[in-house]
Motif scaffolding. Structure first.
Motif, PDB file in Angstrom:
ATOM      1  N   ASP A   1       0.833  -1.202   0.000  1.00 24.96           N
ATOM      2  CA  ASP A   1       0.000   0.000   0.000  1.00 24.96           C
ATOM      3  C   ASP A   1       0.873   1.259   0.000  1.00 24.96           C
ATOM      4  O   ASP A   1       1.164   1.844   1.046  1.00 24.96           O
ATOM      5  CB  ASP A   1      -0.919  -0.027   1.224  1.00 24.96           C
ATOM      6  N   ALA A   2       1.287   1.674  -1.187  1.00 24.46           N
ATOM      7  CA  ALA A   2       2.171   2.834  -1.320  1.00 24.46           C
ATOM      8  C   ALA A   2       1.527   4.105  -0.763  1.00 24.46           C
ATOM      9  O   ALA A   2       2.214   4.954  -0.185  1.00 24.46           O
ATOM     10  CB  ALA A   2       2.563   3.029  -2.785  1.00 24.46           C
ATOM     11  N   PHE A   3       0.208   4.244  -0.913  1.00 26.50           N
ATOM     12  CA  PHE A   3      -0.443   5.473  -0.454  1.00 26.50           C
ATOM     13  C   PHE A   3      -0.452   5.553   1.073  1.00 26.50           C
ATOM     14  O   PHE A   3      -0.122   6.609   1.642  1.00 26.50           O
ATOM     15  CB  PHE A   3      -1.860   5.586  -1.013  1.00 26.50           C
ATOM     16  N   SER A   4      -0.807   4.473   1.754  1.00 25.58           N
ATOM     17  CA  SER A   4      -0.767   4.483   3.224  1.00 25.58           C
ATOM     18  C   SER A   4       0.656   4.728   3.717  1.00 25.58           C
ATOM     19  O   SER A   4       0.864   5.407   4.722  1.00 25.58           O
ATOM     20  CB  SER A   4      -1.312   3.162   3.783  1.00 25.58           C
ATOM     21  N   GLN A   5       1.624   4.182   3.005  1.00 27.49           N
ATOM     22  CA  GLN A   5       3.027   4.436   3.370  1.00 27.49           C
ATOM     23  C   GLN A   5       3.357   5.917   3.198  1.00 27.49           C
ATOM     24  O   GLN A   5       3.996   6.515   4.063  1.00 27.49           O
ATOM     25  CB  GLN A   5       3.952   3.574   2.511  1.00 27.49           C
ATOM     26  N   TRP A   6       2.923   6.518   2.067  1.00 23.97           N
ATOM     27  CA  TRP A   6       3.183   7.938   1.833  1.00 23.97           C
ATOM     28  C   TRP A   6       2.536   8.790   2.917  1.00 23.97           C
ATOM     29  O   TRP A   6       3.115   9.786   3.367  1.00 23.97           O
ATOM     30  CB  TRP A   6       2.667   8.371   0.454  1.00 23.97           C
ATOM     31  N   LEU A   7       1.330   8.401   3.338  1.00 21.68           N
ATOM     32  CA  LEU A   7       0.657   9.139   4.404  1.00 21.68           C
ATOM     33  C   LEU A   7       1.423   9.066   5.727  1.00 21.68           C
ATOM     34  O   LEU A   7       1.233   9.901   6.601  1.00 21.68           O
ATOM     35  CB  LEU A   7      -0.763   8.599   4.618  1.00 21.68           C
ATOM     36  N   GLY A   8       2.284   8.070   5.862  1.00 20.90           N
ATOM     37  CA  GLY A   8       3.026   7.885   7.113  1.00 20.90           C
ATOM     38  C   GLY A   8       2.224   7.133   8.154  1.00 20.90           C
ATOM     39  O   GLY A   8       2.481   7.243   9.350  1.00 20.90           O
ATOM     40  N   ILE A   9       1.275   6.345   7.703  1.00 16.51           N
ATOM     41  CA  ILE A   9       0.428   5.587   8.625  1.00 16.51           C
ATOM     42  C   ILE A   9       1.248   4.551   9.373  1.00 16.51           C
ATOM     43  O   ILE A   9       2.051   3.834   8.793  1.00 16.51           O
ATOM     44  CB  ILE A   9      -0.738   4.926   7.870  1.00 16.51           C
ATOM     45  N   GLU A  10       1.013   4.511  10.665  1.00 16.36           N
ATOM     46  CA  GLU A  10       1.645   3.517  11.529  1.00 16.36           C
ATOM     47  C   GLU A  10       0.531   2.642  12.114  1.00 16.36           C
ATOM     48  O   GLU A  10      -0.463   3.155  12.631  1.00 16.36           O
ATOM     49  CB  GLU A  10       2.390   4.247  12.654  1.00 16.36           C
ATOM     50  N   VAL A  11       0.711   1.347  12.020  1.00 15.10           N
ATOM     51  CA  VAL A  11      -0.259   0.412  12.589  1.00 15.10           C
ATOM     52  C   VAL A  11       0.046   0.295  14.079  1.00 15.10           C
ATOM     53  O   VAL A  11       1.125  -0.146  14.474  1.00 15.10           O
ATOM     54  CB  VAL A  11      -0.189  -0.962  11.888  1.00 15.10           C
ATOM     55  N   ILE A  12      -0.905   0.696  14.908  1.00 20.17           N
ATOM     56  CA  ILE A  12      -0.739   0.660  16.365  1.00 20.17           C
ATOM     57  C   ILE A  12      -1.233  -0.673  16.927  1.00 20.17           C
ATOM     58  O   ILE A  12      -0.577  -1.286  17.762  1.00 20.17           O
ATOM     59  CB  ILE A  12      -1.499   1.829  17.042  1.00 20.17           C
ATOM     60  N   GLU A  13      -2.396  -1.121  16.445  1.00 12.09           N
ATOM     61  CA  GLU A  13      -2.965  -2.376  16.953  1.00 12.09           C
ATOM     62  C   GLU A  13      -3.877  -2.984  15.898  1.00 12.09           C
ATOM     63  O   GLU A  13      -4.625  -2.273  15.233  1.00 12.09           O
ATOM     64  CB  GLU A  13      -3.761  -2.116  18.238  1.00 12.09           C
ATOM     65  N   ILE A  14      -3.793  -4.288  15.777  1.00 10.71           N
ATOM     66  CA  ILE A  14      -4.650  -5.046  14.872  1.00 10.71           C
ATOM     67  C   ILE A  14      -5.192  -6.247  15.632  1.00 10.71           C
ATOM     68  O   ILE A  14      -4.450  -6.933  16.339  1.00 10.71           O
ATOM     69  CB  ILE A  14      -3.868  -5.541  13.630  1.00 10.71           C
ATOM     70  N   LYS A  15      -6.476  -6.468  15.492  1.00  7.57           N
ATOM     71  CA  LYS A  15      -7.143  -7.682  15.983  1.00  7.57           C
ATOM     72  C   LYS A  15      -8.172  -8.048  14.924  1.00  7.57           C
ATOM     73  O   LYS A  15      -8.516  -7.207  14.085  1.00  7.57           O
ATOM     74  CB  LYS A  15      -7.853  -7.428  17.320  1.00  7.57           C
TER      75      LYS A  15
END
Length: 143
Positions: free
Chosen positions: A18-32
């Motif tokens: 996901d290049a766009f989420s990467q460009w946004l600088g999104i960090e995954v904090i928690e996934i369930k």
């Protein structure tokens, strides 16, 4: 594979592609399973002519949270309908957190609310997303 590990693997795979989420600088904090919590910092190039965060950036953060939460079960889910309400302006250098709430999960349809808050824990937007759950799987061993 247990459900938690599957959710993590799916989101890792999606984020890597996901290049766009990467460009946004999104960090995954928690996934369930059925849940995602993401964070990003608003950069100056994300602002509009009023020097506030472009609404599309906030929408995109919420859309990524929807994608990660709804795909976390291993089945490919795609957005059918999304909407957002903006409640408070977002400024450069604000840190936004998007947190999902799964409202409904059926064989074919899922419905989610995504709350977006700033670093002061003030709600800046509320996003609602509906997804279509396909018959495809992220990994062959999931089906």
């Amino acid at each position: 594979m247990n459900k938690q590990k599957l959710a993590e693997n799916v989101v890792d795979k999606m984020m890597a592609d996901d290049a766009f989420s990467q460009w946004l600088g999104i960090e995954v904090i928690e996934i369930k399973p059925g849940y995602a919590k993401l964070e990003m910092k608003v950069r100056q190039e994300m602002t509009n002519g009023f020097n506030v965060c472009h609404g599309g950036v906030t929408f995109s953060l919420a859309d990524s949270a929807l994608a990660f939460a709804s795909n976390s079960y291993g089945r490919v889910a795609v957005a059918m309908e999304n909407n957002i309400s903006f409640m408070k302006k977002v400024l450069p250098n604000d840190t936004l957190t998007a947190e999902t709430e799964e409202l409904s999960l059926g064989r074919r349809i899922g419905v989610y609310n995504i709350s977006i808050k700033n670093q002061k824990n003030e709600q800046v937007a509320l996003f609602r997303g509906t997804v279509f759950r396909t018959q495809e799987y992220h990994f062959k061993e999931d089906n």
